[in-house]
Design a protein around this motif. Structure first.
Motif, short mmCIF file in Angstrom:
data_model
loop_
_atom_site.label_atom_id
_atom_site.label_comp_id
_atom_site.label_asym_id
_atom_site.label_seq_id
_atom_site.Cartn_x
_atom_site.Cartn_y
_atom_site.Cartn_z
N VAL A 149 33.26 -2.67 21.02
CA VAL A 149 33.45 -3.74 22.02
C VAL A 149 32.25 -4.68 22.03
O VAL A 149 32.40 -5.92 22.14
N ASN A 150 31.04 -4.15 21.93
CA ASN A 150 29.83 -4.96 22.04
C ASN A 150 29.46 -5.66 20.74
O ASN A 150 28.58 -6.52 20.72
N LYS A 151 30.13 -5.32 19.65
CA LYS A 151 29.80 -5.94 18.38
C LYS A 151 30.51 -7.28 18.27
O LYS A 151 31.72 -7.38 18.45
N GLU A 152 29.74 -8.32 17.96
CA GLU A 152 30.32 -9.65 17.82
C GLU A 152 30.83 -9.84 16.39
O GLU A 152 30.13 -9.52 15.42
N GLN A 153 32.04 -10.38 16.29
CA GLN A 153 32.67 -10.63 15.01
C GLN A 153 32.37 -12.06 14.57
O GLN A 153 32.31 -12.97 15.40
N PRO A 154 32.15 -12.30 13.27
CA PRO A 154 31.89 -13.67 12.79
C PRO A 154 33.11 -14.56 12.98
O PRO A 154 34.24 -14.11 12.79
N ILE A 155 32.88 -15.82 13.33
CA ILE A 155 33.95 -16.78 13.52
C ILE A 155 34.37 -17.30 12.15
O ILE A 155 33.54 -17.80 11.38
N THR A 156 35.66 -17.14 11.85
CA THR A 156 36.21 -17.64 10.58
C THR A 156 37.49 -18.38 10.89
O THR A 156 37.92 -18.51 12.04
N SER A 157 38.12 -18.86 9.78
CA SER A 157 39.39 -19.59 9.96
C SER A 157 40.48 -18.69 10.49
O SER A 157 41.44 -19.14 11.12
N THR A 158 40.36 -17.41 10.22
CA THR A 158 41.37 -16.46 10.70
C THR A 158 40.92 -15.74 11.95
O THR A 158 41.72 -15.06 12.58
N ASN A 159 39.65 -15.81 12.29
CA ASN A 159 39.12 -15.12 13.46
C ASN A 159 38.52 -16.16 14.39
O ASN A 159 37.44 -16.70 14.15
N LYS A 160 39.22 -16.46 15.46
CA LYS A 160 38.80 -17.51 16.38
C LYS A 160 37.90 -17.01 17.48
O LYS A 160 37.42 -17.81 18.28
N SER A 161 37.73 -15.70 17.59
CA SER A 161 36.95 -15.16 18.72
C SER A 161 35.95 -14.16 18.20
O SER A 161 36.23 -13.39 17.27
N ALA A 162 34.79 -14.13 18.84
CA ALA A 162 33.75 -13.17 18.45
C ALA A 162 33.95 -11.82 19.11
O ALA A 162 33.33 -10.83 18.72
N SER A 163 34.77 -11.77 20.15
CA SER A 163 35.03 -10.51 20.86
C SER A 163 36.51 -10.14 20.78
O SER A 163 37.37 -11.02 20.77
N HIS A 164 36.77 -8.84 20.75
CA HIS A 164 38.14 -8.34 20.66
C HIS A 164 38.32 -7.19 21.64
O HIS A 164 37.35 -6.59 22.11
N MET A 165 39.59 -6.88 21.86
CA MET A 165 39.90 -5.71 22.68
C MET A 165 40.13 -4.50 21.75
O MET A 165 40.82 -4.60 20.75
N TYR A 166 39.54 -3.39 22.16
CA TYR A 166 39.69 -2.15 21.39
C TYR A 166 40.19 -1.05 22.31
O TYR A 166 39.94 -1.06 23.52
N TRP A 167 40.87 -0.06 21.72
CA TRP A 167 41.39 1.04 22.52
C TRP A 167 41.30 2.34 21.72
O TRP A 167 41.22 2.35 20.49
N GLN A 168 41.36 3.43 22.44
CA GLN A 168 41.31 4.76 21.82
C GLN A 168 41.93 5.78 22.76
O GLN A 168 41.78 5.68 23.98
N ARG A 169 42.65 6.74 22.14
CA ARG A 169 43.23 7.83 22.93
C ARG A 169 42.31 9.03 22.85
O ARG A 169 41.87 9.42 21.78
N VAL A 170 42.03 9.60 24.02
CA VAL A 170 41.15 10.76 24.11
C VAL A 170 41.82 11.82 24.96
O VAL A 170 42.79 11.55 25.68
N THR A 171 41.30 13.03 24.85
CA THR A 171 41.81 14.16 25.64
C THR A 171 40.65 14.80 26.37
O THR A 171 39.62 15.12 25.76
N ASP A 172 40.82 15.00 27.66
CA ASP A 172 39.80 15.62 28.48
C ASP A 172 40.42 16.77 29.26
O ASP A 172 41.30 16.57 30.11
N HIS A 173 39.96 18.00 28.92
CA HIS A 173 40.50 19.21 29.56
C HIS A 173 42.03 19.27 29.46
O HIS A 173 42.72 19.61 30.43
N GLY A 174 42.54 18.92 28.29
CA GLY A 174 43.97 19.02 28.05
C GLY A 174 44.80 17.86 28.53
O GLY A 174 46.01 17.83 28.30
#
Length: 545
Positions: A149-174
């Motif tokens: 999330v905190n890593k900035e992506q370089p702006i290119t012709s295909t990437n218009k934004s330096a920030s993106h949304m990321y997600w992950q599935r985790v398990t806590d105590h089942g």
């Protein structure tokens, strides 16, 4: 701000299918099937189970992905919208209370997730706003997700934004959770969301139970279907097996009921056709053999009357041979010799017909074997050519006349073809009596050994008129069989041929004697007059076997 979906790898469904395939191979390798019905049921069950498990696994995987993707997309889209509208409205350096208030507002969404907002205040110190401090803190966010999330992506012709949304599935105590994170474009707070996937997991568990029950029902249904199919298929096969067994027992009128037009019906028709052909052939052969036996018996009876007269005349000529012209004496002796030979042949043929007809009878008595053999040798003037190794007092229950015939044939054959001295030994082997007759001749050629007890068999085909009829050893074997014993022929390592007679010391009862006579008659192809042996329902109709 642009949404990006990056999640965990999924291998549960694939590994489950591979595990089931390995288990199936193990089961198939471990079972030793002895029943076609069992094999059919197991194959049906395995096919149905494989299909049901595969279908259930695919259905579970597809539904799981659909449910999780739908829930995940709805939560992430809503969170993305909240970040744009509420977090994006915050000043560049918000206070802790502003973050706390905004996080609470964002958590009131219909998606029911917890919110965590982080930023820096005007003094450059980190501040955190949390909608629910008891359940969602910064430590609950995976390190890899925070870095992404905190890593900035370089702006290119295909990437218009330096920030993106990321997600992950985790398990806590089942309990499964969805964790997402995004950063406000152009500077501002960083937000994280935590949504419980427990309702969806419960739905998936219910689906798994439903699919498992459906698989079990499919397995039971396939087993019942296999049982019905096996009964339909195996019933004709079972009838065919019974019919073949009855045919092998001599019940040549056995027929199968034919129904339908499938391959099993064709097999039943083929069986009936083969049985009818076999019955006809056996009937024809039995009729010919019966006619041949009747001819031999009738011929032997018819020859006895003129042969008796010829024998009487030849005996008179033999007594007067010394007074006849010397030129006539050789002819007289030849007539006498050939008359005796013909008389022996007729007697042997009569004995053979008795065995074939099953009319030979035993007259058993307890005899001393040594005395019996001595009497046999003495009556034929063979005392000087035979060495007897037998202790007196060895008793056995036999027919003395038939034992005399056996020993006369064995010893006479040894003297004729092996030369003297002939050694006869008697030994007791448990409940059996073993009498060995060994000569000192050249032995029996290996190609002759299997045929020495065949009727009319002579080792030299170029001497068809050699002395003897070729029936002696055959008659000896028949007499041994009627006693419940046997005779074997072999070559001794010391040289010469060895014939071994084995008889039960206690004799045979009447039932066993009848069985031996029946087995002897059957071995020569004897059948009841009028054709093949009949059995079954007797009316000529096919039997439902």
């Amino acid at each position: 701000m642009r949404g990006d979906a990056r999640g965990e790898g999924r291998g549960g469904a694939g590994s489950g299918v591979r595990g089931w395939a390995a288990a199936r191979r193990t089961i198939l390798a471990g079972l030793r099937f002895t029943s076609l019905r069992l094999r059919l049921v197991v194959v049906f069950a395995l096919v149905a189970l494989t299909a049901a498990v595969s279908a259930s696994a695919i259905a579970y995987w597809l539904n799981r992905e659909a449910v999780l993707t739908r829930t995940q997309d709805a939560a992430l889209n809503d969170f993305q919208q909240e970040m744009r509208n509420r977090a994006g409205a915050l000043p560049p350096h918000p206070t802790q209370s502003e973050l706390q208030h905004t996080a609470g507002q964002m958590a009131r969404s219909s998606q029911h997730y917890s919110v965590l907002l982080t930023a820096e205040n005007a003094a450059g110190q980190p501040v955190v706003g949390n909608s629910d401090l008891s359940t969602f803190t910064r430590d609950d966010v995976p390190v890899a997700l925070r870095r992404a999330v905190n890593k900035e992506q370089p702006i290119t012709s295909t990437n218009k934004s330096a920030s993106h949304m990321y997600w992950q599935r985790v398990t806590d105590h089942g309990t499964p959770y969805l964790v997402g994170g995004a950063k406000v474009i152009g500077g501002g707070p960083t937000g994280y969301m935590l949504k419980s996937l427990e309702p969806e997991a419960d739905d998936m568990n219910s689906l798994a139970w439903s699919l498992g029950i459906a698989t079990g029902l499919a397995l039971i249904g396939s087993a019942l279907l296999a049982q019905a199919a096996a009964t339909t298929v195996l019933k004709p096969v079972h009838r065919l097996g019974i019919g073949a067994r009855r045919l092998g027992e001599g019940k040549l009128d056995t027929r199968l009921r034919v129904s339908g037009t499938d391959e099993l019906a064709d097999l039943s028709r083929t069986f009936n056709s083969a049985a009818a052909s076999l019955e006809k052939r056996v009937a024809d052969m039995s009729a010919r053999e019966e006619a041949s036996r009747r001819f031999v018996a009738d011929m032997s009876h018819e020859l006895r009357t003129p042969l008796t007269a010829i024998t009487a005349v030849s005996e008179v000529l033999e007594e007067e041979a010394d007074t006849l012209d010397p030129m006539i004496q050789p002819a007289v002796r030849l007539v006498v010799s050939e008359t005796r030979r013909l008389n022996d042949l007729v007697e042997n043929l009569m004995e053979v017909t008795r065995f074939d007809a099953g009319t030979a009878r035993l007259v058993q008595d307890d005899v001393d074997i040594a005395d019996q053999i001595t009497a046999c040798v003495d009556a034929r003037a063979w005392l000087d050519a035979v060495e007897l190794d037998a202790e007196r007092g060895i008793m056995a229950r036999v027919d003395p006349r038939r034992l005399d015939v056996i020993m006369a044939n064995l010893i006479g054959n040894a003297l004729k073809h092996g030369g003297s001295p002939v050694r006869v030994s008697v030994r007791v082997e448990g409940a059996w009596l073993a009498i060995r007759v060994q000569d000192h001749g050249p032995g029996i050629p290996q190609e002759v050994l299997p045929h020495v007890f065949d009727r009319f068999y002579k080792a030299s085909a170029s001497r068809p008129r050699s002395e003897g009829s070729g029936l002696g050893l055959s008659i000896a074997m028949e007499n041994a069989h009627i006693h419940g014993g046997e005779i074997t022929a072999a070559n001794s390592s010391e040289g010469g041929a060895v014939f071994t007679l084995r008889l039960p010391r206690d004799g045979v009862d009447e039932e066993t004697e009848q069985q031996e006579r029946g087995a002897g008659a059957a071995s020569h192809g004897r059948r009841p007059a009028g054709g093949a042996e009949r059995a079954g329902n007797g009316d000529g109709d096919p039997e439902d076997v």
